[in-house]
Each structure stands twice: as C-alpha cells, then as structure tokens.
Motif scaffolding. Structure first.
Motif, PDB file in Angstrom:
ATOM      1  N   GLY A  67       0.812  -1.207   0.000  1.00 50.47           N
ATOM      2  CA  GLY A  67       0.000   0.000   0.000  1.00 50.47           C
ATOM      3  C   GLY A  67       0.847   1.260   0.000  1.00 50.47           C
ATOM      4  O   GLY A  67       0.519   2.254  -0.657  1.00 50.47           O
ATOM      5  N   ARG A  68       1.926   1.228   0.778  1.00 52.53           N
ATOM      6  CA  ARG A  68       2.821   2.408   0.820  1.00 52.53           C
ATOM      7  C   ARG A  68       3.450   2.667  -0.559  1.00 52.53           C
ATOM      8  O   ARG A  68       3.578   3.808  -0.994  1.00 52.53           O
ATOM      9  CB  ARG A  68       3.901   2.181   1.866  1.00 52.53           C
ATOM     10  CG  ARG A  68       4.848   3.356   2.066  1.00 52.53           C
ATOM     11  CD  ARG A  68       5.772   3.073   3.248  1.00 52.53           C
ATOM     12  NE  ARG A  68       6.656   4.192   3.493  1.00 52.53           N
ATOM     13  CZ  ARG A  68       7.847   4.358   2.868  1.00 52.53           C
ATOM     14  NH1 ARG A  68       8.249   3.454   1.991  1.00 52.53           N
ATOM     15  NH2 ARG A  68       8.596   5.405   3.140  1.00 52.53           N
ATOM     16  N   TRP A  71       0.926   4.240  -2.832  1.00 53.43           N
ATOM     17  CA  TRP A  71       0.693   5.645  -2.469  1.00 53.43           C
ATOM     18  C   TRP A  71       1.754   6.559  -3.095  1.00 53.43           C
ATOM     19  O   TRP A  71       1.449   7.655  -3.571  1.00 53.43           O
ATOM     20  CB  TRP A  71       0.681   5.767  -0.953  1.00 53.43           C
ATOM     21  CG  TRP A  71       0.502   7.186  -0.483  1.00 53.43           C
ATOM     22  CD1 TRP A  71       1.458   8.045  -0.080  1.00 53.43           C
ATOM     23  CD2 TRP A  71      -0.727   7.888  -0.418  1.00 53.43           C
ATOM     24  NE1 TRP A  71       0.926   9.261   0.257  1.00 53.43           N
ATOM     25  CE2 TRP A  71      -0.444   9.196   0.047  1.00 53.43           C
ATOM     26  CE3 TRP A  71      -2.073   7.545  -0.702  1.00 53.43           C
ATOM     27  CZ2 TRP A  71      -1.420  10.152   0.242  1.00 53.43           C
ATOM     28  CZ3 TRP A  71      -3.042   8.511  -0.506  1.00 53.43           C
ATOM     29  CH2 TRP A  71      -2.721   9.799  -0.040  1.00 53.43           C
ATOM     30  N   LYS A  72       2.990   6.091  -3.045  1.00 52.42           N
ATOM     31  CA  LYS A  72       4.059   6.901  -3.658  1.00 52.42           C
ATOM     32  C   LYS A  72       3.887   6.996  -5.173  1.00 52.42           C
ATOM     33  O   LYS A  72       4.179   8.023  -5.777  1.00 52.42           O
ATOM     34  CB  LYS A  72       5.432   6.293  -3.344  1.00 52.42           C
ATOM     35  CG  LYS A  72       5.859   6.489  -1.899  1.00 52.42           C
ATOM     36  CD  LYS A  72       7.291   5.992  -1.697  1.00 52.42           C
ATOM     37  CE  LYS A  72       7.763   6.301  -0.280  1.00 52.42           C
ATOM     38  NZ  LYS A  72       9.156   5.850  -0.067  1.00 52.42           N
ATOM     39  N   THR A  74       1.107   7.165  -6.728  1.00 52.17           N
ATOM     40  CA  THR A  74       0.056   8.134  -7.057  1.00 52.17           C
ATOM     41  C   THR A  74       0.609   9.550  -7.168  1.00 52.17           C
ATOM     42  O   THR A  74       0.063  10.389  -7.881  1.00 52.17           O
ATOM     43  CB  THR A  74      -1.042   8.099  -5.986  1.00 52.17           C
ATOM     44  OG1 THR A  74      -0.478   8.416  -4.712  1.00 52.17           O
ATOM     45  CG2 THR A  74      -1.705   6.731  -5.936  1.00 52.17           C
TER      46      THR A  74
END
Length: 771
Positions: A67-68, A71-72, A74
């Motif tokens: 998930g991390r 996120w980056k 995006t």
C-alpha cells in the motif's frame, strides 16, 4: 478502447517484460490461479490457526508495504501508468486485507464467518482476472495507444529514430530533418579533422530528379548553423543536376577572414606607398593560436629592412617585445607576433639536453619560437672554440655557465674553471669539475697550467705529424672557463699592467694554436668588449665560430657586440629586467599608479652564432639555500669527472702550483732572490719594490701579442712610403690566423685620423713626419 487494448495484447511481441506469447501467457495464468487459490485458502483459515505471531505479521506487513508503494506511485505517476501500478498491487492488498480482517474479527467480536467469505470472494475475483499476467499485455497496449490531434484526428504512431552516435550520422540527421532538402541525401561525407567541424560531402537527389532549388548556400548555412561564407556548392564534372558537391568549412572561413584582414593591414600600414616600410612585401603568413608568422621579401631594388619598433607600431602591437624578427641579411625575413612573450615560462634542463651529440653540440635552452637552442662544446672541423658570456648582475650568466659546465661533465669534457671573484660566482662547480681556481691569482695560474699542457700536446703532435685535433684520439677535449674576466682585463681592473699583459698573452696563445690541440676558451664577465681580450682581430674571428651569449647588458655594449658579431642584419635590442607591457607602464604613469613588475627575464639572452642573432632563454634553475639544487643534481648524475692522461695531469698540477705561488708574490708586490730562497733554503719575502715585478722567470710565459695597429706601424717604421698590398703582406694578410684586408684598411684609416700615418699618394702609406 477495450477492444484496442485486447487486440494490442494479442498482437504484442514477446520481449521479456514487454509482452508474452500466447503459450507463455496461458502457463503464467495457470500458475497465478493456483497461487490465488492457495493464498485464498490460507487467508480464510490462517487467522484461526495457532501459528507463531511472526507468520501473521508477515502477511500484514506485506500488505502495508504494498500500500505504501502504491501511495508513492500516485504522487509520481498519472493516467495509464497509475492504472498499471494499481492493477499489479490489487492482489496483494486484497489478500493482506482479508487476512488482517480475519485476525481482527475475534477482537472486535465479529462472526468469524465473515472474513472467510471475504477470502472466498477475493479468490473468486482474482482467479478469472489474473491481474499480474494481464498487466504484461496492458503495459504494451498502453505504450501503443493511438494519439489524437487537437481537431480529433488520429495521429499515427511513429518510432523515434535512434540518436546518431557519430559526427557523420549527426550531419545526415540534420539534413534529413530540414524542410529545404526535399528527398535528397547527404552522402560521401569526409571530415577534414576530428577536432574541427569542417567537412565535404555530396548531395544526391533521387534517380531522375534534380537537386531542388531550395538547396542554396544560405539554407544550408541555416541547417548546420554556420556563416553563409563557410558554405560552397559546386557542380560535379561528368554528372547532371542530380548531384552537387558541398563544402562546409566554418573554421577555414574564420581563418580566411583573419588572413584577409592581416593582408589588408600589412599592405596599408607596412608595405604600401604610405606605409612605414614600403617595399617589404608579405609573401606568406600563418595564423596560429598563440602567434602570427609572416614571411617577408624585399622588392628587387631594396635590401631587407624590418625594424622591430616600426613593425609593432604599424601592426598595432602595444608591446614591441612581442615582435620577433629574423632575416637572412639580404632579401627575406620572418616576422613573428606573439600573443604573450614566449619565453616567460621555460622548463628545467635534462640529462638528454646536456649530453653532447656527434656534432659536438648540446641544448642549453629554447629559442623564442620553441625550438631548441644549441651551442657547440667543440667543432669536429675546427677543434676547440671561443665562447663569450656577457651579462649584468641578475641576468642569468651564472646559470648559463653552470649549465654548460654540467653538460661538459655529462659529455666527458675536461673543465678548467677559474673564477676571478674568489669563487663566489660559480660555487656549485667547485669539486664537481676537474679544476676550480678561485681568485685573480688562480685565474692566471690556471691559464699558465693550461698553456703548459697545450705545449706538451703540441710537442707530441709535432713528433707524430698530427695537424689537427680528433676528439678522444688520443686526448680529451679541454675547455677553459674564465669567469669575471673583466676583473683582470676590464678598463678599471685593479691589476698591474704586467699581469694583464701576461694573462692577455696566454689567452692569445690558446686562441692562436690551442684549438688544434683540443683547447677551447670561454670568457665570462659583466661587461666584456672584444678589444679587452688580447689580439682583437683573432679573437673576433674565433668568437664568430663559437657562441656569444649576451644577456641583459647596457645598450652601448649591445650595439658594440652586435656590430662586431652580427652580419645577417638582424636588429638586436637590450633586454629589460622584467617581462611586462610597456603600454601598461605608460598608462600607469598617466593615471598616477604603479604597475607591479612582471617575472624577471633572467636567463634570456641574444645568442650570436655564425653572424646570426637569436633570442633565447637558458633552461630554468631555481635557487634554494643560495645554490641551484637541480644543476648540482645534473653534475652528480654524470660519470666520474673527466681528467687528463697521467702525464698531462702531472704537467698541469706542477705548472699550476708553480705559477700560483709566483703569481701571488707578484700581485703582492714582492720580489724573490734569484733562486727564490734564503741561505737556509727556506722561502722568504723580499722587500717591497717600487714597481711590481713580473712573474717568476722560470715560468714559461707566452710573449705578449702585438696589436694590429702596432704591426702596421712596425711595417712603416723605415720611413718609406709603401704600397697598401705591401703593408698587408707585412702584417700577415692571407696567412692562417692572419687579419683580413679590410681590418688592415680600417687600422690605417684610424691611424691617419690620429695623425700617425699619411697617404702621400693614392695607394701608398707612410709614417707621418712627427711619428
């Protein structure tokens, strides 16, 4: 859009990560479905089993990291790239989420069946979807999505041409991208030099077509971003309008422009009717990065004449020291104009520089144009040579002498050195040459011992019928270096006339016959005129065979030495103490400021050889602790010090000891008894004489030379009028080492001006009545 993606997926080629073949895609999809089924089962029952805590934590941490990472993405990606990243992260996030939900269900008092249903739902979605496998085709499809213009028209996808890796490829690409070149090609490209952009090529149109009219020099200049003057277009002999020869030479164009400006400047300011030097025509010229060289030839009715300061003024050169002139004394000359003085920086000498070659020469420095400056330690044809070294204090004279002495040590030459200034001028040579004498008395004794060895060689040569000297057969070359000789022979030398006459006689002796036995003589001083060195005519003639090294001296001496030694018409000038621009000093005076002095010119000198004058500089030598370490290192890099044969060594040392004792007594103004000893056999001091006595009678002293003036007067001593040819014959014109006819004519003219002789009728000379 979906159809296009699917078609693109099916048609995708099979590079490793760009797409998959159908067979590989099926196999990967099967493996992925099995993996999803296994992972879904574990996500359903794993939270309910009693496994170590780290097993649960690994699943949760994997989802958090995935998930991390998404996120980056995006923040860094947008559009299709973000879609692809989300698709690849979906399986991991969904699996980790359902597993985490199963772990939290008991803690939150939720029924355990719900997480199991979530895991089953995740498996049911992932198995038919196979997102990891499908992402391969999706990536390829995204890269080949069609583009649309602002009007909505489809823009066909074009592969970007590879970037050129060579200069020729770069030129072809620029040509192909230009709208002026049509369908023509640039072929047969030839670059003149790798470090310059100039090239030639052929423009080739398609078969049956002519090169379009848009291919003009001006448009070609725009294509390659060069001045229009740098482009040349020509037809090719034997071919039609479908081929043209092209030359693009921006470097040559710039040089041609400079040359054209230089030619105009020379014609207007120098050689033209209103110029400073009419008739001195420019024949050729070369423009380099650091200098301009001009070959000049005088017109048929004129002799070459290139005064340095006038040239500097005419060519707008602010510092005349940046203008160097060399001529042949008749019709041609070379003018060199430097951007900065070429002799400011110079390297140190090497063993190779100072090792004598078969021609007897060594390299002691550099000319102003960077070529090596050579001097001869001896001549295979003439034997020993005469050298003069003149320079004021701080001119670099000592460095020059030490460099030559180091070369003699390296080349196996016997160096006999005498420093009249008590050895202070050449301390580095002491103990590093065969003989070093310090002081005025030692200078005379060194000459006396050298003459004694020369007498011995003369006797051996006469007995064997040898008429000349051959290096090493059977003797070594001997060079006698007399430093600070002006302390003995100068106008204000504080020595008795008899001593000066004795020294002058020995110098003349070595000058006249010593060269035949391998003896050369080198004079050095702060101010030496040729007339100080004994027989001026013979020394002047011999010095022209050797080297005159003239460093910074006063202008009067510069003119005197130039008139004696330079026959090629080169204008030599006094050397300044410091490098620097004269105009800078002038403007500083105008502004009331001071300019700091530039680097010292020590070591720079005029080398006068064979009637030519060459500006040069001796190799650099840095002083440390009042000595020159590099020169000492060169001395000590040589083999053992070269010396005389045993018999010569015995003769030299005995003659030196005897002459030194007698000379010291003579200079002290003392006389000895006839045998030089008292009744007890011990040496004693005599009474102070009113007039200093000459050297001891038992030392062989060469007779003092008779000057040409005295010889002419002696030839006319009978009081009769003699024809001029009789006078010439009487003083030895035409004999070996005899004066020239012109020298006799000059001597007669000077005697006539002094009222010593008269010219009773044409062609006859006689003593004046009062003489």
């Amino acid at each position: 859009m979906t159809t296009e993606i699917v078609k693109a997926e099916e048609a995708a080629p099979a590079p490793e990560d760009r797409g998959l073949t159908r067979k590989a895609a099926r196999r990967l999809a099967i493996a992925e479905r099995v993996l999803y089924g296994t992972a879904g089962t574990w996500a359903a029952i794993g939270p309910l089993t009693d496994v170590p805590w780290w097993a649960h934590g690994t699943v949760v941490l994997t989802g958090a990291l995935s998930g991390r990472r998404l996120w980056k993405r995006t923040a860094a990606e947008d559009g299709p790239g973000l879609l692809l990243s989300a698709m690849r992260s979906l399986p991991v996030l969904g699996w980790s989420g359902t597993y985490t939900a199963g772990l939290l269900a008991p803690l939150l008092h939720y029924p355990t069946g719900w997480p199991m249903l979530g895991a089953a739902a995740w498996t049911a979605v992932m198995v038919p979807m196979v997102p990891w496998t499908r992402s391969r085709g999706l990536k390829r499809a995204i890269e080949q999505l069609p583009e649309y213009s602002e009007e909505g028209a489809l823009v066909p996808v074009q592969e970007a041409p590879p970037a050129p890796t060579t200069y020729e490829g770069h030129l072809r690409q620029m040509w192909a991208l230009s709208p002026y070149t049509g369908e023509t090609e640039l072929c047969r490209i030839h670059q003149y030099r790798e470090d310059e952009p100039d090239f030639e090529a052929m423009i080739l149109a398609p078969a049956g077509q002519a090169v379009p009219g848009t291919v003009t020099p001006n448009n070609i200049a725009a294509i390659f971003d060069v001045p229009p003057a740098a482009v040349e277009l020509q037809e090719i002999d034997g071919y039609g309008p479908g081929r043209l020869a092209l030359r693009v030479a921006p470097t040559v164009a710039v040089e041609d422009k400079k040359k054209h400006r230089l030619e105009q400047l020379w014609e207007t300011r120098v050689s033209g009717p209103g110029g400073m030097l009419p008739g001195m025509e420019m024949v050729d010229h070369r423009i380099d990065e650091d200098r301009i060289r001009i070959l000049v030839e005088a017109e048929d009715s004129a002799m070459i004449h290139l005064p340095r300061k006038k040239l500097a003024r005419a060519l707008y050169v602010e510092d005349p020291d940046l203008v160097m002139v060399e001529t042949d004394g008749m019709a041609r000359g070379v003018v060199t104009i430097y951007r900065e003085h070429p002799l400011i920086n110079i390297r140190e000498a090497t063993v190779e520089d100072l090792t004598m070659g078969p021609d007897g020469r060594i390299v002691i420095g550099l000319r102003h144009d960077g070529r090596p400056f050579k001097m001869a330690l001896y001549s295979p044809e003439l034997g020993g040579l005469t050298d003069l070294a003149v320079g004021a204090m701080g001119s670099g004279k000592s460095v020059f002498l030490l460099t030559v002495l180091a070369a003699e040590r390296l080349s196996g030459v016997i160096s006999l050195v005498a420093d009249a200034q008590s050895g202070m001028s050449l301390p580095e040579a002491k103990g590093r040459v065969y003989h070093f004498g310090a002081g005025i008395a030692a200078l005379g004794a060194t000459l006396a011992a050298a003459c004694a060895v020369a007498d011995y060689r003369e006797q051996v040569s006469s007995a064997n019928g040898w008429g000349s000297f051959t290096l090493g057969s059977p003797w070594r070359l001997v060079n006698v270096t007399l430093d600070e000789i002006n302390m003995v022979l100068g106008e204000h030398a504080l020595v008795p006339p008899e001593f000066r006459k004795w020294v002058t006689g020995m110098i003349a002796r070595l000058q006249q016959t010593g060269r035949k036995f391998g003896f050369g003589v080198r004079f050095a001083g702060q101010s030496i005129h040729v007339t100080d060195l004994g027989d001026a005519e013979k020394i002047r003639a011999n010095a022209k065979q050797g080297l005159v090294w003239m460093g910074r001296v006063n202008s009067t001496m510069t003119q005197s030495m130039a008139s004696d030694m330079v026959t090629d018409g080169t204008e030599i000038h006094a050397i300044r103490p410091f490098f620097g621009n004269v105009s800078d000093e002038l403007f500083a005076a105008w502004d009331g400021k001071e300019t700091p002095p530039g680097p010292v010119t020590a070591g720079m000198a005029w080398g006068l050889q064979g009637g030519r004058a060459i500006l040069m500089r001796v190799f650099k030598a840095l002083k440390k602790d009042k000595t020159y370490p590099h020169l000492i290192k060169l001395f000590e890099a040589a083999p053992p010090i070269a010396g005389f044969t045993p018999e010569e060594d015995r003769i030299f040392k005995a003659a030196y000891a005897e002459a030194l004792a007698a000379t010291e007594r003579f200079l002290a103004g003392e006389e000895a008894d006839e045998d030089g000893k008292d009744e007890d056999g011990e040496g004693k001091r005599g009474k102070k004489s009113k007039r200093p006595a000459g050297p001891s009678r038992d030392i062989t002293v060469p007779p003092a030379p008779t000057s040409l003036r005295d010889q002419v007067l002696e030839a006319l001593a009978d009081g009769e009028a003699h024809r001029i040819r009789e006078v010439r014959a009487a003083v030895g014109v035409g004999s070996e080492d005899g004066p020239s006819s012109g020298s006799v004519d000059n001597a007669l003219s000077k005697l006539a001006e002094a009222g010593k002789v008269i010219n009773p009728r044409h062609g006859y000379w006689a003593l004046a009545p009062s003489s």
